[in-house]
Design a protein around this motif. Structure first.
Motif, PDB file in Angstrom:
ATOM      1  N   TYR A 136       1.967 -13.082 -13.886  1.00 45.53           N
ATOM      2  CA  TYR A 136       1.721 -11.981 -15.295  1.00 45.53           C
ATOM      3  C   TYR A 136       0.605 -11.053 -15.160  1.00 45.53           C
ATOM      4  O   TYR A 136       0.521 -10.440 -16.307  1.00 45.53           O
ATOM      5  N   THR A 137      -0.070 -11.310 -14.799  1.00 46.37           N
ATOM      6  CA  THR A 137      -1.792 -10.227 -14.071  1.00 46.37           C
ATOM      7  C   THR A 137      -1.184  -9.476 -12.879  1.00 46.37           C
ATOM      8  O   THR A 137      -0.782 -10.070 -11.916  1.00 46.37           O
ATOM      9  N   ILE A 138      -1.234  -7.948 -13.203  1.00 46.73           N
ATOM     10  CA  ILE A 138      -1.352  -7.486 -11.877  1.00 46.73           C
ATOM     11  C   ILE A 138      -2.111  -6.130 -11.527  1.00 46.73           C
ATOM     12  O   ILE A 138      -3.377  -6.099 -12.438  1.00 46.73           O
ATOM     13  N   TYR A 139      -2.138  -5.872 -10.761  1.00 42.11           N
ATOM     14  CA  TYR A 139      -3.584  -5.462 -10.289  1.00 42.11           C
ATOM     15  C   TYR A 139      -2.747  -4.327  -9.086  1.00 42.11           C
ATOM     16  O   TYR A 139      -2.008  -3.994  -8.109  1.00 42.11           O
ATOM     17  N   LEU A 140      -3.919  -2.740  -9.157  1.00 39.13           N
ATOM     18  CA  LEU A 140      -4.093  -1.684  -8.288  1.00 39.13           C
ATOM     19  C   LEU A 140      -5.131  -1.558  -8.239  1.00 39.13           C
ATOM     20  O   LEU A 140      -6.323  -1.784  -8.682  1.00 39.13           O
ATOM     21  N   LYS A 141      -5.275  -1.446  -6.666  1.00 34.10           N
ATOM     22  CA  LYS A 141      -6.518  -0.742  -5.987  1.00 34.10           C
ATOM     23  C   LYS A 141      -6.532  -0.104  -5.817  1.00 34.10           C
ATOM     24  O   LYS A 141      -5.871   0.675  -4.241  1.00 34.10           O
ATOM     25  N   GLY A 142      -7.874   0.782  -5.239  1.00 33.11           N
ATOM     26  CA  GLY A 142      -7.878   1.708  -4.619  1.00 33.11           C
ATOM     27  C   GLY A 142      -8.982   2.470  -4.755  1.00 33.11           C
ATOM     28  O   GLY A 142      -9.605   2.698  -5.657  1.00 33.11           O
ATOM     29  N   SER A 143      -9.819   3.283  -3.915  1.00 27.40           N
ATOM     30  CA  SER A 143     -10.955   4.393  -4.110  1.00 27.40           C
ATOM     31  C   SER A 143     -11.929   3.612  -5.065  1.00 27.40           C
ATOM     32  O   SER A 143     -12.586   4.194  -5.792  1.00 27.40           O
ATOM     33  N   GLY A 144     -12.288   2.488  -4.836  1.00 27.03           N
ATOM     34  CA  GLY A 144     -13.752   1.731  -5.041  1.00 27.03           C
ATOM     35  C   GLY A 144     -13.007   0.780  -6.795  1.00 27.03           C
ATOM     36  O   GLY A 144     -13.979   0.511  -7.426  1.00 27.03           O
ATOM     37  N   VAL A 145     -12.224   1.060  -7.246  1.00 26.87           N
ATOM     38  CA  VAL A 145     -11.690   0.877  -8.842  1.00 26.87           C
ATOM     39  C   VAL A 145     -10.739  -0.424  -8.412  1.00 26.87           C
ATOM     40  O   VAL A 145      -9.665  -0.275  -7.659  1.00 26.87           O
ATOM     41  N   LEU A 146     -10.403  -1.639  -9.303  1.00 33.41           N
ATOM     42  CA  LEU A 146      -9.727  -2.121  -9.145  1.00 33.41           C
ATOM     43  C   LEU A 146      -8.848  -2.271 -10.692  1.00 33.41           C
ATOM     44  O   LEU A 146     -10.003  -2.395 -11.597  1.00 33.41           O
ATOM     45  N   LEU A 147      -7.756  -2.468 -10.828  1.00 28.74           N
ATOM     46  CA  LEU A 147      -7.238  -2.190 -12.432  1.00 28.74           C
ATOM     47  C   LEU A 147      -6.448  -3.475 -12.541  1.00 28.74           C
ATOM     48  O   LEU A 147      -5.926  -3.485 -11.737  1.00 28.74           O
ATOM     49  N   ASN A 169      -0.843  11.291  -9.323  1.00 31.36           N
ATOM     50  CA  ASN A 169       0.116  11.055  -8.423  1.00 31.36           C
ATOM     51  C   ASN A 169       1.593  10.733  -7.870  1.00 31.36           C
ATOM     52  O   ASN A 169       2.672  11.264  -7.740  1.00 31.36           O
ATOM     53  N   ILE A 170       1.119   9.354  -8.231  1.00 33.06           N
ATOM     54  CA  ILE A 170       2.471   8.458  -8.002  1.00 33.06           C
ATOM     55  C   ILE A 170       3.504   8.811  -9.072  1.00 33.06           C
ATOM     56  O   ILE A 170       4.150   8.487  -9.048  1.00 33.06           O
ATOM     57  N   LEU A 171       3.034   8.907 -10.828  1.00 30.09           N
ATOM     58  CA  LEU A 171       3.176   9.025 -11.633  1.00 30.09           C
ATOM     59  C   LEU A 171       4.614  10.045 -11.904  1.00 30.09           C
ATOM     60  O   LEU A 171       5.489  10.077 -12.139  1.00 30.09           O
ATOM     61  N   PHE A 200       0.903  -1.046  -0.054  1.00 32.88           N
ATOM     62  CA  PHE A 200      -0.212  -0.507  -0.392  1.00 32.88           C
ATOM     63  C   PHE A 200       1.201   1.082  -0.480  1.00 32.88           C
ATOM     64  O   PHE A 200       1.516   1.640   0.891  1.00 32.88           O
ATOM     65  N   TYR A 201       0.805   1.728  -0.864  1.00 32.24           N
ATOM     66  CA  TYR A 201       1.571   3.375  -1.485  1.00 32.24           C
ATOM     67  C   TYR A 201       0.828   4.436  -1.562  1.00 32.24           C
ATOM     68  O   TYR A 201      -0.587   4.435  -2.728  1.00 32.24           O
ATOM     69  N   SER A 202       0.242   5.322  -0.846  1.00 30.48           N
ATOM     70  CA  SER A 202      -0.124   6.744  -1.660  1.00 30.48           C
ATOM     71  C   SER A 202      -2.280   6.190  -1.761  1.00 30.48           C
ATOM     72  O   SER A 202      -2.374   6.980  -3.065  1.00 30.48           O
ATOM     73  N   GLY A 203      -2.231   5.807  -1.350  1.00 27.82           N
ATOM     74  CA  GLY A 203      -4.224   5.489  -1.149  1.00 27.82           C
ATOM     75  C   GLY A 203      -4.341   4.142  -2.582  1.00 27.82           C
ATOM     76  O   GLY A 203      -5.241   3.931  -2.199  1.00 27.82           O
ATOM     77  N   LEU A 204      -3.004   3.367  -2.673  1.00 25.61           N
ATOM     78  CA  LEU A 204      -3.138   2.409  -4.185  1.00 25.61           C
ATOM     79  C   LEU A 204      -2.442   1.043  -3.181  1.00 25.61           C
ATOM     80  O   LEU A 204      -1.432   1.303  -2.497  1.00 25.61           O
ATOM     81  N   THR A 205      -3.617   0.203  -3.545  1.00 31.28           N
ATOM     82  CA  THR A 205      -2.589  -1.387  -3.526  1.00 31.28           C
ATOM     83  C   THR A 205      -1.888  -1.913  -4.403  1.00 31.28           C
ATOM     84  O   THR A 205      -2.825  -1.614  -5.600  1.00 31.28           O
ATOM     85  N   ALA A 206      -1.256  -2.473  -4.552  1.00 28.56           N
ATOM     86  CA  ALA A 206      -0.620  -2.924  -5.597  1.00 28.56           C
ATOM     87  C   ALA A 206      -0.301  -4.438  -5.691  1.00 28.56           C
ATOM     88  O   ALA A 206       0.493  -4.973  -4.205  1.00 28.56           O
TER      89      ALA A 206
END
Length: 85
Positions: free
Chosen positions: A42-53, A80-82, A29-35
């Motif tokens: 093979y598949t990565i996920y970013l999760k936060g603010s009610g969104v799953l990428l 912001n992280i970028l 977890f970093y700056s509001g997102l979980t990775a």
């Protein structure tokens, strides 16, 4: 939604979170997102603010969310992280 986010940006944010994030039960977890990734990596996920990428093969991704506000907030956190990278 297609091509709204560049695959290189997703990977850069994922790496930043993995390197600098705090370990949780779900991932880092970093700056509001979980990775996190699936077992084979093979598949990565970013999760936060009610969104799953979900980001996978051939630089394809999918965003799951209920409201546009969630997506907008998620994209702001991504940006912001970028800007830190």
């Amino acid at each position: 939604m297609k091509n709204e986010i560049d695959g290189k940006q997703i990977l850069a944010v994922y790496e930043k979170i993995i390197q600098h994030g705090e370990a949780t039960d779900e991932g880092k977890f970093y700056s509001g997102l979980t990775a996190f990734s699936d077992i084979d990596g093979y598949t990565i996920y970013l999760k936060g603010s009610g969104v799953l990428l979900r980001f996978g093969f051939h630089n394809t991704y999918h965003l799951d969310y209920e409201h546009d506000k969630h997506k907008d907030d998620f994209l702001k956190k991504l940006s912001n992280i970028l800007n830190e990278v």
